[in-house]
Design an enzyme around this catalytic site. Structure first.
Site, PDB file in Angstrom:
ATOM      1  N   ASP A  13       0.808  -1.226   0.000  1.00  0.00           N
ATOM      2  CA  ASP A  13       0.000   0.000   0.000  1.00  0.00           C
ATOM      3  C   ASP A  13       0.837   1.271   0.000  1.00  0.00           C
ATOM      4  OD1 ASP A  13      -2.278  -1.691   0.333  1.00  0.00           O
ATOM      5  OD2 ASP A  13      -1.880  -1.735   2.484  1.00  0.00           O
ATOM      6  N   LYS A  16       2.383   2.221  -5.143  1.00  0.00           N
ATOM      7  CA  LYS A  16       3.083   1.763  -6.347  1.00  0.00           C
ATOM      8  C   LYS A  16       2.299   2.086  -7.604  1.00  0.00           C
ATOM      9  CE  LYS A  16       3.132  -2.399  -4.517  1.00  0.00           C
ATOM     10  NZ  LYS A  16       2.891  -2.130  -3.100  1.00  0.00           N
ATOM     11  N   GLY A  40      -4.446  -4.010  -4.808  1.00  0.00           N
ATOM     12  CA  GLY A  40      -5.456  -3.178  -5.452  1.00  0.00           C
ATOM     13  C   GLY A  40      -5.036  -1.734  -5.450  1.00  0.00           C
ATOM     14  N   HIS A  41      -5.350  -1.035  -6.516  1.00  0.00           N
ATOM     15  CA  HIS A  41      -5.153   0.407  -6.476  1.00  0.00           C
ATOM     16  C   HIS A  41      -6.141   1.111  -7.390  1.00  0.00           C
ATOM     17  CE1 HIS A  41      -2.202  -1.002  -9.515  1.00  0.00           C
ATOM     18  NE2 HIS A  41      -2.722  -0.019 -10.206  1.00  0.00           N
ATOM     19  N   GLN A 223       2.243  -5.940  -3.008  1.00  0.00           N
ATOM     20  CA  GLN A 223       2.585  -5.978  -1.569  1.00  0.00           C
ATOM     21  C   GLN A 223       3.928  -5.285  -1.330  1.00  0.00           C
ATOM     22  OE1 GLN A 223       1.527  -9.444  -2.901  1.00  0.00           O
ATOM     23  NE2 GLN A 223      -0.439  -8.446  -2.740  1.00  0.00           N
TER      24      GLN A 223
HETATM   25  P1  IMP Z   1      -2.760 -12.655   1.774  1.00  0.00           P
HETATM   26  O1  IMP Z   1      -1.787 -12.117   0.790  1.00  0.00           O
HETATM   27  O2  IMP Z   1      -4.181 -12.375   1.433  1.00  0.00           O
HETATM   28  O3  IMP Z   1      -2.508 -14.102   2.069  1.00  0.00           O
HETATM   29  O4  IMP Z   1      -2.502 -11.890   3.169  1.00  0.00           O
HETATM   30  C1  IMP Z   1      -1.288 -12.065   3.904  1.00  0.00           C
HETATM   31  C2  IMP Z   1      -0.852 -10.755   4.548  1.00  0.00           C
HETATM   32  O5  IMP Z   1      -0.464  -9.847   3.535  1.00  0.00           O
HETATM   33  C3  IMP Z   1      -1.936 -10.046   5.339  1.00  0.00           C
HETATM   34  O6  IMP Z   1      -1.332  -9.366   6.433  1.00  0.00           O
HETATM   35  C4  IMP Z   1      -2.485  -9.034   4.360  1.00  0.00           C
HETATM   36  O7  IMP Z   1      -3.074  -7.926   5.006  1.00  0.00           O
HETATM   37  C5  IMP Z   1      -1.216  -8.642   3.643  1.00  0.00           C
HETATM   38  N1  IMP Z   1      -1.459  -8.159   2.270  1.00  0.00           N
HETATM   39  C6  IMP Z   1      -1.747  -8.886   1.182  1.00  0.00           C
HETATM   40  N2  IMP Z   1      -1.876  -8.092   0.103  1.00  0.00           N
HETATM   41  C7  IMP Z   1      -1.645  -6.835   0.512  1.00  0.00           C
HETATM   42  C8  IMP Z   1      -1.599  -5.571  -0.145  1.00  0.00           C
HETATM   43  O8  IMP Z   1      -1.780  -5.448  -1.363  1.00  0.00           O
HETATM   44  N3  IMP Z   1      -1.329  -4.502   0.649  1.00  0.00           N
HETATM   45  C9  IMP Z   1      -1.082  -4.620   1.967  1.00  0.00           C
HETATM   46  N4  IMP Z   1      -1.100  -5.766   2.623  1.00  0.00           N
HETATM   47  C10 IMP Z   1      -1.383  -6.868   1.904  1.00  0.00           C
END
Ligand code: IMP
Length: 435
Positions: A13, A16, A40-41, A223
């Site tokens: 977040d 990017k 997502g953005h 991420q």
């Molecule tokens: P997952 O990727 O859904 O398995 O989530 C694993 C961890 O990564 C969790 O703490 C989510 O909140 C974090 N996470 C996954 N995608 C994002 C993102 O795009 N931005 C911020 N945190 C993310």
């Protein structure tokens, strides 16, 4: 040449999407190399809002190659929804390609993600519940279903049956859920395959061709560094490698094709989900930053945890990514806060001090940022377009970051608008190559 990798340098977040959008204008191809619709953005272009989870935002430039690479996990339903939405908004999608080798998120992955979190209870990871972890787990177990499998009904049915078999005990509680009926799933995914067929391709050659022609290729990460499955705050991480090195495997190019690696970081820190966060603020200041920065998830709407800039974690991100430049976002959010603390070390259990990111989970969970206070500024910086337009203390804040990290800041975000960005001299090289 040249290949430019853009990755998150914190916990995701970081913004990017905006810098990828700006630089994509000059690129031949934009390639997503990992993650899925957990990311997502939102891009606002001429007053119109576009939301992206899987498709690189470069698609807003007609005909640009926009690739969902083999390293991404694709929920086809979400991808089709995104395609339909963009088409309705009049966007030309001829440049979109999805790797035939990318793995699919299946309905049972969504159920397993939810059930896994429920089982963990208070110890939950706080996933986005989009099925990301179970999909990557199946990929590693060689039980994954790939995009190309949607094009062959027989193979698809066999692979789904084989993937579900070892999961039977875990899926028992969902046995009545029609979304995981073998026949229904085969039919649904065959239909998704038909819809996506025009976009399915062997994607690495798209990157090779552009690189051979000396055109700019942007490799877009999702991420951030501290959510990397190897180098992040495991197990509170996502299920893929988010670091720049993953761009090679996830797009099908070699490290020699990468010239620049830009890490994106906010001027402060945020995190969603559980896990250690040494500079987290639990007070009114944390709320103030959340409100000023609009820190709510684009994918799940969850309020983000907020804290001061963490230079210990950022230095670590510089190393594990090989960053050559820092894209600093949301500097304007800090306007009016003074003094401005930033962490240059951690205090751990029993008074231990750390100047570098501790590998040990027990230390990291108890680490607190050791803060130094820098001067803040009150002037509105949203109209600044050069570094010289910034007040002296904002320039000092940037200089301090550059000194600590040993890499230049290439852009500085001063507001949500496309034009609210400062390009520093350090970005000149790349801007010229790309021009
Ligand atoms: P997952 O990727 O859904 O398995 O989530 C694993 C961890 O990564 C969790 O703490 C989510 O909140 C974090 N996470 C996954 N995608 C994002 C993102 O795009 N931005 C911020 N945190 C993310």
């Amino acid at each position: 040449m040249p290949g430019l990798v853009i990755v998150g340098a914190q916990w995701g977040d970081e913004g990017k999407g905006k810098v990828v959008d700006l630089i994509a204008e000059q690129a031949d191809a934009v390639i997503r190399f990992q993650g899925g619709n957990n990311a997502g953005h939102t891009i606002v272009r001429d007053g119109e809002t576009f939301k992206f989870h899987l498709i690189p935002s470069g698609i807003l430039y007609p005909g640009k190659h926009c690739v969902i690479g083999n390293g991404v996990v694709v929920d086809p339903k979400v991808l089709i929804g995104e395609i339909d939405g963009l088409r309705k908004q009049g966007i030309d999608l001829t440049g979109l390609k999805v790797s035939a080798n990318a793995h699919l998120i299946m309905p049972y992955h969504l159920l397993l993600d939810q059930a896994g979190e429920a089982r963990l209870g208070k110890r939950e990871i706080g996933t986005t519940k989009r099925g990301i972890g179970p999909a990557y787990a199946d990929k590693a177990s060689r039980l994954g279903i790939r995009v190309q499998d949607m094009l062959d009904e027989k193979i698809l049915r066999q692979k789904i049956a084989a993937a579900m078999e070892p999961k039977a005990p875990l899926l028992r509680e969902f046995v009545k859920d029609p979304s995981i009926d073998l026949h229904q799933m085969t039919e649904d995914y065959r239909a998704f395959g038909d819809r996506l067929a025009p976009y399915i391709a062997d994607t690495p050659p798209i990157a090779w061709k552009a690189l051979d022609a000396g055109r700019l290729v942007v490799l877009e990460g999702a991420q951030g560094a501290l959510l990397d499955i190897d180098h992040g705050t495991y197990p509170f991480v996502t299920s893929s490698n988010t670091v720049a090195g993953a761009a090679c495997g996830g797009a099908g190019i070699g490290p020699g094709s990468i010239d620049e690696v830009w890490g994106v970081a906010k001027a402060y820190s945020t995190r969603v989900g559980s896990g250690p966060f040494p500079t987290e603020l639990h007070d009114a200041m944390g709320e103030r930053i959340r409100d000023a920065g609009g820190e709510y998830g684009t994918t799940t709407g969850r309020p983000r945890r907020c804290g001061w800039l963490d230079l210990v974690a950022l230095k670590y991100a510089v190393r594990i990514n090989g960053l050559t430049g820092l894209v600093l976002t949301k500097l304007d959010v800090l306007t009016g806060i003074g003094p401005l603390p930033v962490a240059t070390g951690y205090t751990g259990p029993e008074g231990a001090r750390f100047e570098s990111f501790p590998y040990h989970q027990s230390v990291l969970h108890r680490a607190r940022g050791e803060l130094v206070e820098l001067a803040g500024w009150d002037e509105d910086i949203s109209g600044a377009r050069t570094v010289d337009d910034l007040p002296a203390s904002a320039r000092d804040y940037i200089d301090f970051i550059e000194d600590q990290l040993g890499i230049p800041v290439v852009t500085i975000g001063v507001g949500p608008g496309r034009e609210q960005i400062i390009w520093t001299k350090a970005a000149d090289g790349l801007r010229q190559i790309a021009a």
